[in-house]
Design a protein around this motif. Structure first.
Motif, short mmCIF file in Angstrom:
data_model
loop_
_atom_site.label_atom_id
_atom_site.label_comp_id
_atom_site.label_asym_id
_atom_site.label_seq_id
_atom_site.Cartn_x
_atom_site.Cartn_y
_atom_site.Cartn_z
N ILE A 8 0.83 -1.20 0.00
CA ILE A 8 0.00 0.00 0.00
C ILE A 8 0.87 1.25 0.00
O ILE A 8 0.61 2.21 -0.74
CB ILE A 8 -0.98 -0.02 1.19
N SER A 9 1.89 1.26 0.82
CA SER A 9 2.78 2.42 0.89
C SER A 9 3.45 2.68 -0.46
O SER A 9 3.51 3.83 -0.92
CB SER A 9 3.83 2.19 1.97
N PHE A 10 3.91 1.61 -1.10
CA PHE A 10 4.53 1.75 -2.42
C PHE A 10 3.53 2.29 -3.43
O PHE A 10 3.82 3.20 -4.19
CB PHE A 10 5.08 0.40 -2.89
N ALA A 11 2.31 1.73 -3.43
CA ALA A 11 1.27 2.17 -4.37
C ALA A 11 0.93 3.64 -4.14
O ALA A 11 0.82 4.42 -5.09
CB ALA A 11 0.02 1.31 -4.22
N ARG A 12 0.78 4.02 -2.89
CA ARG A 12 0.43 5.40 -2.55
C ARG A 12 1.54 6.36 -2.99
O ARG A 12 1.26 7.40 -3.59
CB ARG A 12 0.18 5.54 -1.06
N ASP A 13 2.79 6.03 -2.71
CA ASP A 13 3.92 6.89 -3.09
C ASP A 13 4.01 7.05 -4.60
O ASP A 13 4.18 8.14 -5.10
CB ASP A 13 5.24 6.33 -2.55
N ARG A 14 3.91 5.95 -5.31
CA ARG A 14 4.01 6.00 -6.77
C ARG A 14 2.84 6.77 -7.37
O ARG A 14 3.02 7.59 -8.25
CB ARG A 14 4.06 4.61 -7.35
N ALA A 15 1.64 6.51 -6.90
CA ALA A 15 0.46 7.19 -7.45
C ALA A 15 0.47 8.67 -7.12
O ALA A 15 0.07 9.48 -7.95
CB ALA A 15 -0.82 6.54 -6.91
N GLY A 16 0.92 9.02 -5.94
CA GLY A 16 0.97 10.42 -5.54
C GLY A 16 1.90 11.23 -6.42
O GLY A 16 1.67 12.40 -6.68
N ALA A 17 2.94 10.59 -6.93
CA ALA A 17 3.89 11.28 -7.80
C ALA A 17 3.33 11.45 -9.21
O ALA A 17 3.82 12.27 -9.98
CB ALA A 17 5.20 10.50 -7.86
N GLY A 18 2.29 10.68 -9.54
CA GLY A 18 1.77 10.69 -10.90
C GLY A 18 0.65 11.66 -11.17
O GLY A 18 0.21 11.80 -12.30
N TYR A 62 -6.63 -1.48 -2.50
CA TYR A 62 -7.35 -0.68 -1.52
C TYR A 62 -6.44 -0.41 -0.33
O TYR A 62 -5.78 -1.32 0.19
CB TYR A 62 -8.60 -1.44 -1.06
N ASP A 63 -6.40 0.85 0.12
CA ASP A 63 -5.51 1.19 1.24
C ASP A 63 -6.24 1.25 2.58
O ASP A 63 -5.64 1.63 3.59
CB ASP A 63 -4.77 2.50 0.96
#
Length: 124
Positions: free
Chosen positions: A9-19, A90-91
């Motif tokens: 989840i942390s990885f997904a959130r970090d990557r998506a936030g940068a996009g 889902y986070d």
């Protein structure tokens, strides 16, 4: 390595936030890489809509829930204009793919209007 949904989840959130706030048509790759960061290797597939079997082969189980929990993964079938389908994790509050999906598990207005079939997968 055991499944660590929090790392995924942390990885997904970090990557998506940068996009930014819109997808870049990399949902399957982004979610697969997040799952891998959480300790589970998935065999890549060309389309998001085809990841169900790969998830079950990796130990996830299809669930009939309407109340997702953190770490659940949704695989949505394609629609006109989006034939590859969609995939998100889902986070615990929102769905994340290659962007933060603030409205629902469906990634955009077209999906929300058509409401194609989807399945939610959960790792025990």
């Amino acid at each position: 390595m055991p499944w660590d949904k929090n790392k995924a989840i942390s990885f997904a959130r970090d990557r998506a936030g940068a996009g930014g706030s819109h997808g870049k048509s990399h949902c399957a790759k982004s979610v697969r890489e997040a799952i891998e960061r959480g300790g589970i290797t998935l065999v890549p597939t060309g389309d998001a809509k085809d990841y169900g079997r790969n998830l079950t082969n990796a130990g996830f189980a299809e669930t009939n829930t309407t109340m997702p929990i953190a770490g659940d993964v949704v695989v949505i079938q394609g629609i006109d204009g989006h034939l590859s389908g969609h995939m998100a994790i889902y986070d615990g509050r929102i769905w994340i793919s290659d962007f933060i999906q603030n409205e629902s598990l469906y990634p955009n207005r077209a999906y929300r209007q058509i409401k194609p079939k989807y399945k939610i997968y959960r790792h025990p």
